[in-house]
Design a protein around this motif. Structure first.
Motif, PDB file in Angstrom:
ATOM      1  N   LYS A   1     -11.646 -11.020   1.145  1.00  0.00           N
ATOM      2  CA  LYS A   1     -10.697 -10.032   1.626  1.00  0.00           C
ATOM      3  C   LYS A   1     -10.117 -10.479   2.959  1.00  0.00           C
ATOM      4  O   LYS A   1      -8.914 -10.465   3.175  1.00  0.00           O
TER       5      LYS A   1
ATOM      6  N   VAL B   1       3.227  -0.566   3.862  1.00  0.00           N
ATOM      7  CA  VAL B   1       2.882   0.837   3.601  1.00  0.00           C
ATOM      8  C   VAL B   1       2.990   1.126   2.103  1.00  0.00           C
ATOM      9  O   VAL B   1       2.085   1.710   1.496  1.00  0.00           O
TER      10      VAL B   1
ATOM     11  N   VAL C   1       3.070  -0.979  -0.529  1.00  0.00           N
ATOM     12  CA  VAL C   1       2.112  -1.718  -1.353  1.00  0.00           C
ATOM     13  C   VAL C   1       0.709  -1.120  -1.211  1.00  0.00           C
ATOM     14  O   VAL C   1      -0.001  -0.919  -2.204  1.00  0.00           O
ATOM     15  N   ASN C   2       0.312  -0.806   0.019  1.00  0.00           N
ATOM     16  CA  ASN C   2      -1.011  -0.217   0.207  1.00  0.00           C
ATOM     17  C   ASN C   2      -1.127   1.148  -0.468  1.00  0.00           C
ATOM     18  O   ASN C   2      -2.159   1.472  -1.049  1.00  0.00           O
ATOM     19  N   LEU C   3      -0.050   1.901  -0.382  1.00  0.00           N
ATOM     20  CA  LEU C   3      -0.062   3.214  -1.024  1.00  0.00           C
ATOM     21  C   LEU C   3      -0.213   3.057  -2.541  1.00  0.00           C
ATOM     22  O   LEU C   3      -1.058   3.694  -3.170  1.00  0.00           O
TER      23      LEU C   3
ATOM     24  N   ASN D   1      -1.348   0.632  -4.305  1.00  0.00           N
ATOM     25  CA  ASN D   1      -2.630   0.090  -4.735  1.00  0.00           C
ATOM     26  C   ASN D   1      -3.802   0.894  -4.195  1.00  0.00           C
ATOM     27  O   ASN D   1      -4.749   0.353  -3.628  1.00  0.00           O
ATOM     28  N   SER D   2      -3.711   2.195  -4.341  1.00  0.00           N
ATOM     29  CA  SER D   2      -4.832   3.041  -3.951  1.00  0.00           C
ATOM     30  C   SER D   2      -4.932   4.139  -4.986  1.00  0.00           C
ATOM     31  O   SER D   2      -4.130   4.203  -5.911  1.00  0.00           O
ATOM     32  N   SER D   3      -5.906   4.992  -4.816  1.00  0.00           N
ATOM     33  CA  SER D   3      -6.060   6.091  -5.763  1.00  0.00           C
ATOM     34  C   SER D   3      -4.816   6.980  -5.749  1.00  0.00           C
ATOM     35  O   SER D   3      -4.404   7.505  -6.784  1.00  0.00           O
ATOM     36  N   TYR D   4      -4.201   7.108  -4.568  1.00  0.00           N
ATOM     37  CA  TYR D   4      -2.970   7.908  -4.471  1.00  0.00           C
ATOM     38  C   TYR D   4      -1.854   7.248  -5.277  1.00  0.00           C
ATOM     39  O   TYR D   4      -1.067   7.916  -5.951  1.00  0.00           O
TER      40      TYR D   4
ATOM     41  N   ARG E   1      -2.291   5.291  -7.862  1.00  0.00           N
ATOM     42  CA  ARG E   1      -2.573   5.468  -9.291  1.00  0.00           C
ATOM     43  C   ARG E   1      -2.142   6.854  -9.737  1.00  0.00           C
ATOM     44  O   ARG E   1      -1.616   7.036 -10.838  1.00  0.00           O
ATOM     45  N   ALA E   2      -2.353   7.840  -8.864  1.00  0.00           N
ATOM     46  CA  ALA E   2      -1.909   9.195  -9.200  1.00  0.00           C
ATOM     47  C   ALA E   2      -0.394   9.214  -9.379  1.00  0.00           C
ATOM     48  O   ALA E   2       0.137   9.797 -10.325  1.00  0.00           O
TER      49      ALA E   2
ATOM     50  N   ILE F   1       1.558   6.689 -10.170  1.00  0.00           N
ATOM     51  CA  ILE F   1       1.945   5.957 -11.379  1.00  0.00           C
ATOM     52  C   ILE F   1       1.634   6.776 -12.635  1.00  0.00           C
ATOM     53  O   ILE F   1       2.372   6.731 -13.614  1.00  0.00           O
TER      54      ILE F   1
END
Ligand SMILES: Nc1ncnc2c1ncn2[C@@H]1O[C@H](COP(=O)(O)OP(=O)(O)OP(=O)(O)O)[C@@H](O)[C@H]1O
Ligand SMILES: [Mg+2]
Lengths: 293, 258, 316
Positions: free
Chosen positions: C7, C170, C172-174, C176-179, C181-182, C184
């Motif tokens: 990472k 911002v 990309v990070n958003l 690629n998070s659970s948020y 996925r919600a 998408i």
């Protein structure tokens, strides 16, 4: 009150033009669920064909209108064949982008060929006269546009309700697979829809030429957008909805210019659209069908 | 009923236009019970599920779940209260991987905040690990762990059905409702599914309500059945009773009841 | 442990690459090696990348067809110009105010309209974008149709570069998070998402507001690069331009949106010498790309270091 009636009279012919354009939007949407953003530009092509028929060939206004309608019908069919048909099974948004491409193409090829400047519709093609009727001033061009537009709408209604072609169009709109099973040629029906819609737009184009007296290669953008708004207002895909929506838009526009700030004209039309969508999310005549789960 | 019911539905009505899809529907399910809802095509079974999960709003009636009326709540809130479902026509997130499908179902308990996600805080990485472990745990139970990176749409029908159950399970429900979970499965798959349903019910201490056309499955796993016909309950009781019920046989008229 | 190390290695290499790009361009600019023409196009590229990436959050990831992005850009441009030009506040305040105002506009517009679906949402957002434009035309404080002139040129390369990096990081990070996925899941199947416990309305509005916020950023940068802003600049055709980038790049692909924004800006610049056929070619390219690649350049895939690794046959 007289003033108000006068505004209505002024608005009716513009509304009729919007309604004609909106019909093409709605018919195409009904049958292939495509927002045909190039539709306003087809109208522009129609206006130019009419213009050249009047000026170069020296025909009268009726011949010019028929020439425009026939040319645009062919154009509409070709555009559908070349640009939209390959995308019939693609996503809606891909088809939408293609329509934007076709729209830009028509606008800029016209500019390329004829130059960007506006052309004046020949005065002699339609000498303007004003009649005084009970305190109202009525222009012969408004009457002409209104009567002709309504006549075209009646013919369209007849075609859709009573002819085999019209029945095929309705069948394909309702359920394409079932229509195929019934032996209807989907491709042919879609072509006919484009032909009819484009011919109506062409007529509207010539009428706009008479109405505003000038035409230019980008003249299709704003009326096209307004007609589209009209179609959505009435419930997109629904033919009577497009007619009503068109008249509503035309009347609203003249009312706002007549009474208020004409700069706000467009904003008011869009505001009404949003207001109606918020209380009735699928337009005035649309059915709010919840998704079946 | 002497024990406390997990859910109690009374006088539920729903019509579409002129068609009365569900009429005066009354229903109870106790904690940890496994109940089946059967009936001929178009009887209104799926509509009952849609009413329970808030997809449709009933015209009348109440749905008491743990003492709270679910009527009028939005579907996601109902899910948060502990009701999860699968769909008769599979509705997976097709373009996403199996793992992401399951992860989405855990989102309502997301262990980190929006800012944490955007700033990639340590809590975010820890939370993501947790979510992944959790999702894999459910996939493992259904023997789908090695399919985790496949797109949902690329899997065979039977597996898609199972992923739907996994996804519903991942929302940590108290009541799991399954709409024709064995549709399209072969007898062996159906048999395995029955085992699984029994297993998850004990493992997760679940209450289960299912719609099923496959009578062997219904009769095999359900403790109690409701039979729906034209929107109305025509019979209710243990499978053995239902099997010999005259009205039920009539309703199925010629269909194989067992 | 290995994971953590990877990472950090990835993070460090990303920082390194970004720093290299930044320094290189900064050097070229200060050394006067980049002429005016390239600088203008570079600025346009940055602004278009911000616009495309932010719209791709709404159209590509959330699946909500918005045709009003230019309206939010206008809000940002005007608010920022008012702050710096008329109120003499520092640029950073102008930018923050622009983002805030555009984000707020996105929120206010999003709450009622995002109940609409598909084409109805598209036309409503188009209409709202136009309402923003017409309203600006009618406000005397900002000179109506003439617009604001003489805005100081404050959008230097560091600001433009910073704006792009911030937007991309911002979003990309958003995503690629659970948020993310919600968000998408709303695109994939709104009904199923709702039933799996996702508050779909909340995430639609969230994505819409964040997208609008970055459009505001793009507007602020635009205003302070090109001196002049007029309501007409932000009409629905501008929204179409941005949409074209997103769709050509591939709905649901951030790298696709970036590549499309950069290449369309470059293409437009390259066609500048042929004004007569520029738009005709552009239109034809649109039609042809859509016919032969309707899913766009990248589909919903992302281009990553890994992809390069595979292409070059290097280590993973
Ligand atoms: N959204 C809707 N709009 C109109 N009618 C509906 C809707 N949903 C269900 N119905 C009607 O309600 C009735 C009951 O449908 P439902 O799907 O609940 O039946 P079902 O028992 O699940 O049948 P099946 O075994 O075929 O799944 C049917 O006649 C159906 O057409
Ligand atoms: Mg059903």
């Amino acid at each position: 009150m007289l003033e108000f009636t006068q505004q209505i009279v002024n608005g009716l012919s513009l509304g009729a033009i919007y309604a004609l354009i909106a019909l093409g939007y709605t018919m195409v949407y009904g049958i292939i669920k495509l927002i045909n953003f190039a539709h306003g530009d087809i109208m522009m092509v129609g206006a130019f064909v009419g213009y050249f028929s009047l000026t170069l060939l020296g025909t009268n206004i009726f011949v010019a209108m028929i020439a425009a309608m026939v040319t645009c019908a062919v154009f509409g069919v070709l555009i559908e064949k070349i640009a939209y048909r390959p995308l019939r099974n693609a996503t809606r948004i891909a088809a939408l982008i293609t329509a934007i491409g076709v729209s830009l193409f028509l606008e800029y090829i016209t500019i390329f060929l004829l130059g960007p400047s506006q052309k004046v519709f020949p005065e002699s093609a339609f000498p303007i006269k004003a009649y005084a009727v009970g305190g109202l001033s009525i222009l012969n061009k408004d009457v002409f546009v209104f009567v002709l537009a309504v006549a075209l709408m009646l013919i369209l209604q007849y075609i859709i309700k009573w002819t085999k072609t019209g029945k095929a169009m309705r069948a394909v709109s309702l359920d394409r697979e079932a229509a195929v099973l019934m032996g209807i040629s989907v491709d042919k029906t879609i072509s006919i829809t484009f032909a009819i819609g484009s011919a109506l737009a062409a007529a509207a184009g010539v009428m706009l030429g008479i109405y505003y007296n000038t035409i230019n290669p980008l003249m299709g953008i704003i009326p096209g957008l307004k007609a589209f708004v009209a179609a959505v207002l009435g419930g997109i895909g629904i033919i009577p909805g497009a007619m009503v929506g068109g008249f509503v838009m035309g009347l609203l526009e003249t009312m706002v210019s007549g009474y208020g700030n004409s700069l706000y004209r467009d904003a008011v039309a869009f505001g009404v659209l949003i207001f109606i969508l918020l209380i009735k999310p699928s337009g005035i005549f649309g059915e709010d069908t919840g998704e079946k789960v | 009923m002497d024990e406390i019911n997990l859910m109690e539905i009374s006088n539920l009505d729903k019509s579409f236009g002129g068609l009365s899809a569900v009429q005066d529907f009354n229903f109870q399910i106790a904690e940890n019970e496994l109940v089946g809802l059967i009936g001929p095509n178009g009887a209104g079974k799926t509509t009952v599920f849609n009413l329970i999960t808030g997809v449709y709003k009933p015209d009348k009636g109440s749905i008491m779940f743990k003492g709270e009326n679910l009527v009028g709540l939005l579907p996601y809130t109902i899910c948060a209260r502990g009701v999860a479902r699968t769909f008769q026509n599979i509705r997976l997130f097709n373009d996403l991987t199996v793992l992401d499908n399951v992860k989405i179902a855990t989102h309502k308990d997301v262990p980190y905040g929006l800012m944490g996600a955007i700033l990639r805080s340590p809590g975010f990485f820890r939370g993501e690990e947790e979510i992944e472990k959790e999702a894999l745990k459910y996939l493992e139970i259904f023997n789908l762990k090695d399919k985790k990176d496949e797109l949902a749409k690329n899997l065979p029908y039977g597996e898609q059905r199972r992923i739907e159950i996994v996804r519903a399970l991942a929302t940590k429900p108290l009541l799991l409702i399954l709409d024709e979970p064995a549709a399209g499965m072969n007898p062996q798959e159906t048999q395995d599914l029955m085992e699984l349903i029994r297993y998850i019910r004990h493992e997760f201490n679940l209450t289960i309500l299912l719609i099923e056309h496959d009578m062997s499955l219904v009769m095999g796993v359900c403790e109690r059945l409701y039979v729906l016909d034209y929107g109305q309950v025509i019979a209710e009781g243990p499978p053995a009773e239902i099997r010999s019920n005259k009205r039920v046989i009539e309703a199925y008229l010629g269909e194989d009841v067992g | 442990m290995q994971k953590v190390k990877n990472k950090w290695r990835k993070f460090a290499s990303e920082i390194l690459i970004l720093a290299a790009i930044f320094t290189l361009v900064q050097y070229l600019v200060t050394a006067g090696l980049l002429n005016q023409y390239f600088q203008i196009n570079l600025a346009s590229m940055c602004i278009n990348v911000i616009l495309a990436v932010s719209l791709s959050l709404i159209n590509g990831f959330t699946g909500q067809l918005s045709l009003g992005h230019a309206g939010f850009m206008a809000v940002g441009a005007y608010v920022a110009a008012i702050m710096t030009n008329m109120l003499d506040l520092p640029f950073i305040i102008g930018i923050l105010a622009a983002c805030l105002a555009a984000g707020l506009a996105g929120f206010i517009i999003g709450v009622p309209t995002l109940r609409l679906k598909g084409d109805y949402l598209a036309i409503a957002t188009l209409a709202l974008g136009e309402i923003i434009r017409v309203t600006l035309q009618n406000i005397d404080y900002v000179n109506g149709p003439a617009g604001i002139m003489g805005i100081s040129k404050l959008s230097t390369w560091p600001w433009l570069f910073g704006g792009v990096v911030l937007t991309v990081v911002v979003i990309v990070n958003l995503v690629n998070s659970s948020y993310g996925r919600a968000i998408i899941s709303v695109r994939e199947d709104e009904v199923a998402a709702e039933l799996m416990g996702i508050n779909t309305t909340k995430y639609k509005v969230l994505a819409f507001a964040i997208g609008a916020m970055f459009a505001g950023l793009a507007g602020a940068l635009y205003a302070h690069y090109f001196y002049i802003i007029k309501p007409e600049t932000f009409n629905f055709l501008k929204s179409f331009d941005i949409l074209v980038m997103v769709v050509l790049g591939g709905l649901g692909s951030t790298t696709g949106a970036i590549i499309a924004a950069v290449s369309i800006t470059a293409l437009t610049a390259a066609l500048q010498p042929f004004p007569a056929i520029r738009m005709i070619l552009y239109a034809l390219i649109l039609i042809i790309v859509m016919i032969y690649r309707p899913q766009g350049l990248m589909g919903n895939k992302e281009l990553s270091m890994k992809t390069f690794g595979r292409i070059w046959g290097g280590r993973n």
